[in-house]
Scaffold this active site. Structure first.
Site, PDB file in Angstrom:
ATOM      1  N   ASP A 101     -16.124   5.025  -8.767  1.00  0.00           N
ATOM      2  CA  ASP A 101     -16.481   3.702  -9.281  1.00  0.00           C
ATOM      3  C   ASP A 101     -16.618   2.666  -8.169  1.00  0.00           C
ATOM      4  OD1 ASP A 101     -13.656   4.031  -8.951  1.00  0.00           O
ATOM      5  OD2 ASP A 101     -13.331   2.165 -10.041  1.00  0.00           O
TER       6      ASP A 101
ATOM      7  N   HIS B  31     -12.920  -4.267  -0.005  1.00  0.00           N
ATOM      8  CA  HIS B  31     -13.126  -5.287  -1.029  1.00  0.00           C
ATOM      9  C   HIS B  31     -13.782  -6.553  -0.470  1.00  0.00           C
ATOM     10  CE1 HIS B  31     -10.114  -3.515  -4.173  1.00  0.00           C
ATOM     11  NE2 HIS B  31     -10.653  -2.556  -3.427  1.00  0.00           N
TER      12      HIS B  31
ATOM     13  N   GLU C 281     -11.107   4.159 -10.799  1.00  0.00           N
ATOM     14  CA  GLU C 281      -9.882   4.001 -10.006  1.00  0.00           C
ATOM     15  C   GLU C 281      -9.531   2.535  -9.833  1.00  0.00           C
ATOM     16  OE1 GLU C 281      -7.347   2.894  -7.010  1.00  0.00           O
ATOM     17  OE2 GLU C 281      -9.485   2.690  -6.600  1.00  0.00           O
ATOM     18  N   GLU C 282     -10.541   1.700  -9.608  1.00  0.00           N
ATOM     19  CA  GLU C 282     -10.272   0.292  -9.332  1.00  0.00           C
ATOM     20  C   GLU C 282      -9.620  -0.403 -10.522  1.00  0.00           C
ATOM     21  OE1 GLU C 282     -10.394  -1.039  -6.544  1.00  0.00           O
ATOM     22  OE2 GLU C 282     -11.720   0.188  -5.329  1.00  0.00           O
TER      23      GLU C 282
ATOM     24  N   ARG D 197       1.173  11.149   5.964  1.00  0.00           N
ATOM     25  CA  ARG D 197       2.629  11.163   6.011  1.00  0.00           C
ATOM     26  C   ARG D 197       3.171  11.764   4.730  1.00  0.00           C
ATOM     27  NH1 ARG D 197       5.960   7.343   3.979  1.00  0.00           N
ATOM     28  NH2 ARG D 197       6.971   6.951   5.992  1.00  0.00           N
TER      29      ARG D 197
END
Length: 434
Positions: free
Chosen positions: A120, A405, A178-179, A218
């Site tokens: 998206d 963004h 996802e956003e 990580r």
């Protein structure tokens, strides 16, 4: 201070195999096409059609329409003949421990590794003047999801052509929204981790906070949980010259904004990172009118899963206490959006091992790369062990270093081939070693 990161112009592309380097022009072409046609969450119809079309061309089995616009592709490896598989099964049986009933444990089925890519875009007007600029007014791929989709497509194509190199199954999940409001959870509820059951999952995020030629990976917490709240302070309006006749919602709101900062400063263990951000505060209509109401919106972020539920309670305690002391009331709406992204130790080790093969070490591996940004990849990681990692994509020399963004966000497309190489090596290592 001199940077310890590699210079993007000196990235060693010989670490990317020739077959994947030859895919680079297609990766760029796919990414740019997707960039021109960005779509918001659960509206990614053109994107899904494009992905499905490519998978059909390559004769890759896939399901469409999952959680509205999601797609899951399944690629079965055939890198081991039946005799080899039988030999491995015999070895496992010979080493197996008898169960309580006296029977040996069943031979494990071939492993299943999932790869997740989000598809998206964002409600942002693009300011880049490039040939592949967004053609959809007010919508832009300003976070790299177009690159994620292109990398996943390149990985699917390569694996389909090289199924002899691995023996298990790969599921590639093209996830919407996802956003916001989040497509991972509904995809999981639709069964994308089942039939066959996924044993582990990996995903990447192109990351302009790291230069091209680096990988941030990580174990443990990589990205934060995010919780949200809206609060309306209900006071009593009046004339600015007669404050004693009012309950000033602006003053109450100001006290609340300041007091909320004490949660992190005085209620959270200093070892645990957290942040409370009031991003919106709206009140009043004129300078000499005391506002009847004040509205605020905020986010809360933290890494430690044990803090879930704590902020909700503490935020309301502070708001209720201040409102009571000023004679105001309030209306509070609080909800959890995404949990923290917690990487499995073993899968993170696998990704780091692969990263050491793809980028120059040690400066190319960035182990301490946490961010308070949030990601709904976290829902997948709650279901199966996995690892989410960052792939450096910034190149200031090409003016490709604007943050995510931002309306001028873009990235060095050299990272696309590196992303395919990372995924392919993870598949080969995981499905051969397991």
């Amino acid at each position: 201070m001199v940077s310890t990161f590699p210079n993007p112009s000196s990235v060693d592309l010989s670490r990317i195999r020739l077959a994947i380097r030859s895919l680079q022009p297609q990766l760029v072409e796919w990414r740019r096409r997707l960039h021109q046609q960005p779509e918001l969450g659960f509206q990614e119809k053109l994107t899904a059609e494009f992905v499905s079309q490519k998978l059909q061309e390559w004769e890759i089995e896939h399901q469409t329409g999952i959680a509205h616009t999601g797609i899951v592709a399944t690629i079965k490896g055939k890198g081991q003949d039946s005799e080899t598989i039988q030999n491995r099964s015999t070895e496992r049986l010979a080493l197996s421990v008898p169960s309580a009933s006296g029977r040996e444990a069943e031979v494990q089925n071939p492993k299943v590794l999932a790869i997740r890519a989000d598809i998206d875009a964002l409600p942002i007007q693009e300011l880049n003047e490039v040939p592949y600029k967004s053609q959809h007014d007010g919508v832009m791929h300003a976070c790299g999801h177009d690159g994620h989709t292109a990398i996943a497509l390149g990985t699917a194509y390569y694996l389909q052509q090289h199924r002899q190199d691995f023996s298990g199954t790969v599921k590639i999940i093209f996830q919407p929204a996802e956003e916001s409001p989040g497509g991972a959870k509904p995809m999981i509820e639709a069964g994308v981790l089942k039939n066959p059951d996924v044993d582990a999952i990996i995903g990447l995020h192109l990351w302009n906070n790291l230069p091209l030629g680096t990988v941030g990976v990580r174990a443990g917490a990589l990205m934060a949980a995010v919780e949200c709240f809206n609060c309306t302070i209900l006071g009593k309006g009046g004339h600015g010259a007669l404050p004693h006749q009012t309950v000033d919602s602006v003053v109450v709101a100001a006290q609340i904004v300041n007091a909320l900062q004490t949660i992190v400063a005085r209620n959270v263990n200093p070892i645990d990172s957290a942040v409370v951000t009031v991003g919106e505060l709206h009140a009043g209509t004129k300078r000499n009118v005391i506002a009847d109401t004040a509205r605020m919106s905020a986010t809360v972020r933290y890494f430690n899963p044990s803090l879930k539920g704590f902020f909700n309670q503490r935020v309301e305690q502070i708001i209720a206490g201040i409102c009571q002391s000023y004679g105001a009331s309030y209306d509070l709406e609080y909800w959890s959006l995404y949990p923290p992204v917690i990487n499995d130790i073993k899968i993170a080790e696998l990704v780091q091992t692969v990263a050491e093969e793809v980028v120059e070490t040690p400066m190319g591996i960035v182990p301490e790369c946490q961010t308070m940004a949030a990601e709904d990849m976290s829902f997948f990681l709650q279901e199966v062990p996995g690892c989410y990692f960052f792939l450096g994509s910034a190149n200031p020399e090409k003016d490709l270093a604007y943050p995510h963004h931002h309306p001028r966000f873009d990235f060095d497309e050299t990272a696309l081939g590196m992303g395919v190489e990372m995924f392919v090596r993870c598949v080969e290592n995981y499905l051969i070693l397991n």
